[in-house]
Scaffold this motif. Sequence first.
Motif, PDB file in Angstrom:
ATOM      1  N   ILE A  67       6.558   9.733 -11.689  1.00  0.00           N
ATOM      2  CA  ILE A  67       5.555   8.770 -12.404  1.00  0.00           C
ATOM      3  C   ILE A  67       4.992   7.580 -11.702  1.00  0.00           C
ATOM      4  N   ALA A  68       6.556   7.058 -12.201  1.00  0.00           N
ATOM      5  CA  ALA A  68       6.631   5.478 -11.876  1.00  0.00           C
ATOM      6  C   ALA A  68       6.270   5.139 -10.085  1.00  0.00           C
ATOM      7  N   GLU A  69       6.938   6.761  -9.222  1.00  0.00           N
ATOM      8  CA  GLU A  69       7.174   6.444  -7.770  1.00  0.00           C
ATOM      9  C   GLU A  69       5.243   6.322  -7.620  1.00  0.00           C
ATOM     10  N   VAL A  70       4.680   7.338  -7.955  1.00  0.00           N
ATOM     11  CA  VAL A  70       3.512   7.849  -7.865  1.00  0.00           C
ATOM     12  C   VAL A  70       2.895   6.666  -8.238  1.00  0.00           C
ATOM     13  N   PHE A  71       2.660   5.530  -9.692  1.00  0.00           N
ATOM     14  CA  PHE A  71       2.132   4.085  -9.232  1.00  0.00           C
ATOM     15  C   PHE A  71       2.698   3.664  -7.864  1.00  0.00           C
ATOM     16  N   GLU A  72       3.267   3.499  -7.996  1.00  0.00           N
ATOM     17  CA  GLU A  72       4.027   2.315  -6.344  1.00  0.00           C
ATOM     18  C   GLU A  72       3.312   2.386  -5.243  1.00  0.00           C
ATOM     19  N   ALA A  73       2.921   3.467  -5.342  1.00  0.00           N
ATOM     20  CA  ALA A  73       2.292   4.101  -3.477  1.00  0.00           C
ATOM     21  C   ALA A  73       1.222   3.743  -3.867  1.00  0.00           C
ATOM     22  N   PHE A  74       0.605   3.989  -5.013  1.00  0.00           N
ATOM     23  CA  PHE A  74      -1.142   3.412  -4.760  1.00  0.00           C
ATOM     24  C   PHE A  74      -0.476   1.689  -3.525  1.00  0.00           C
ATOM     25  N   PRO A  75      -1.652   1.153  -3.548  1.00  0.00           N
ATOM     26  CA  PRO A  75      -2.754  -0.151  -2.801  1.00  0.00           C
ATOM     27  C   PRO A  75      -2.586  -1.183  -3.806  1.00  0.00           C
ATOM     28  N   PRO A  76      -1.914  -1.969  -3.913  1.00  0.00           N
ATOM     29  CA  PRO A  76      -2.148  -2.886  -5.055  1.00  0.00           C
ATOM     30  C   PRO A  76      -3.864  -3.002  -6.520  1.00  0.00           C
ATOM     31  N   ASP A  77      -5.026  -3.083  -5.238  1.00  0.00           N
ATOM     32  CA  ASP A  77      -6.113  -2.975  -6.541  1.00  0.00           C
ATOM     33  C   ASP A  77      -5.801  -1.807  -6.721  1.00  0.00           C
ATOM     34  N   THR A  78      -5.471  -0.631  -5.903  1.00  0.00           N
ATOM     35  CA  THR A  78      -5.841   0.330  -7.520  1.00  0.00           C
ATOM     36  C   THR A  78      -5.326   0.458  -8.685  1.00  0.00           C
ATOM     37  N   GLN A  79      -3.703   0.298  -7.742  1.00  0.00           N
ATOM     38  CA  GLN A  79      -2.685   0.185  -8.905  1.00  0.00           C
ATOM     39  C   GLN A  79      -2.802  -0.347  -9.830  1.00  0.00           C
ATOM     40  N   SER A  80      -3.420  -1.909  -9.877  1.00  0.00           N
ATOM     41  CA  SER A  80      -3.799  -2.573 -11.159  1.00  0.00           C
ATOM     42  C   SER A  80      -4.644  -1.595 -12.083  1.00  0.00           C
ATOM     43  N   GLY A  81      -5.494  -1.433 -11.230  1.00  0.00           N
ATOM     44  CA  GLY A  81      -6.758  -0.788 -12.227  1.00  0.00           C
ATOM     45  C   GLY A  81      -6.451   0.425 -12.517  1.00  0.00           C
ATOM     46  N   LEU A  82      -5.511   1.589 -12.547  1.00  0.00           N
ATOM     47  CA  LEU A  82      -4.547   2.381 -12.742  1.00  0.00           C
ATOM     48  C   LEU A  82      -3.811   2.293 -13.470  1.00  0.00           C
ATOM     49  N   LEU A  83      -3.214   1.127 -13.901  1.00  0.00           N
ATOM     50  CA  LEU A  83      -2.459   0.660 -14.856  1.00  0.00           C
ATOM     51  C   LEU A  83      -2.966   0.054 -15.777  1.00  0.00           C
ATOM     52  N   LYS A  84      -3.904  -0.051 -15.450  1.00  0.00           N
ATOM     53  CA  LYS A  84      -4.904  -0.489 -16.875  1.00  0.00           C
ATOM     54  C   LYS A  84      -5.467   0.588 -17.674  1.00  0.00           C
ATOM     55  N   LEU A  85      -5.942   1.930 -17.269  1.00  0.00           N
ATOM     56  CA  LEU A  85      -6.543   2.732 -17.517  1.00  0.00           C
ATOM     57  C   LEU A  85      -5.048   3.534 -18.349  1.00  0.00           C
ATOM     58  N   ARG A  86      -3.896   3.548 -17.402  1.00  0.00           N
ATOM     59  CA  ARG A  86      -3.092   4.143 -18.786  1.00  0.00           C
ATOM     60  C   ARG A  86      -2.385   3.186 -19.574  1.00  0.00           C
ATOM     61  N   ALA A  87      -2.939   1.949 -19.815  1.00  0.00           N
ATOM     62  CA  ALA A  87      -2.173   1.145 -20.605  1.00  0.00           C
ATOM     63  C   ALA A  87      -3.184   1.469 -21.722  1.00  0.00           C
ATOM     64  N   LEU A  88      -4.751   1.530 -21.484  1.00  0.00           N
ATOM     65  CA  LEU A  88      -5.414   1.778 -22.360  1.00  0.00           C
ATOM     66  C   LEU A  88      -5.653   3.453 -22.982  1.00  0.00           C
TER      67      LEU A  88
ATOM     68  N   GLU B 121       8.994   7.068 -18.336  1.00  0.00           N
ATOM     69  CA  GLU B 121      10.011   6.789 -18.996  1.00  0.00           C
ATOM     70  C   GLU B 121      10.391   8.567 -17.456  1.00  0.00           C
ATOM     71  N   ASP B 122       9.487   8.049 -16.666  1.00  0.00           N
ATOM     72  CA  ASP B 122       9.681   9.422 -16.075  1.00  0.00           C
ATOM     73  C   ASP B 122       9.636   9.130 -14.059  1.00  0.00           C
ATOM     74  N   LYS B 123      11.072   8.718 -13.623  1.00  0.00           N
ATOM     75  CA  LYS B 123      10.420   8.126 -11.735  1.00  0.00           C
ATOM     76  C   LYS B 123      10.317   8.309 -11.481  1.00  0.00           C
TER      77      LYS B 123
END
Length: 131
Positions: free
Chosen positions: A8-29, A4-6
């Motif tokens: 926050i999306a940009e913060v996630f996009e800035a993470f390296p791919p492996d880190t991003q996938s883990g953080l997105l899984k935690l976010r979904a949880l 909902e907040d651009k």
Amino acid sequence: MKFEDKAIAEVFEAFPPDTQSGLLKLRALIFDVASETPEIGRLQEVLRWGQPSYITPDRKSATTIRLGTHKQARFAIFAHCQSNVISDYATRFPGWDRIDGNRAVLFDTVEQIEPVRLRSLIKDALTYHLR
């Protein structure tokens, strides 16, 4: 889950791919647990200390959950260090996860995220002020 907040999306996009996938899984949880816990009210995703953070602004039931990198791991889920959320989790599941004191559960790969255990930690954080 859509951002909902651009910013926050940009913060996630800035993470390296492996880190991003883990953080997105935690976010979904976090969002899954929140949707199953009506007593917390609305969950809001905000930036705190530059990290994606999760609060319950209407009922103020939660202690803030944060997601980010960690100097001893690729990524982590953080709870307020003055709460007992992490220590209670470590007591319930001794030796199952890498813990940083009373502040975080540490991960190096997305495969280390064990949803059943972490759901209990997330629910404890989201209902912290209701107990």
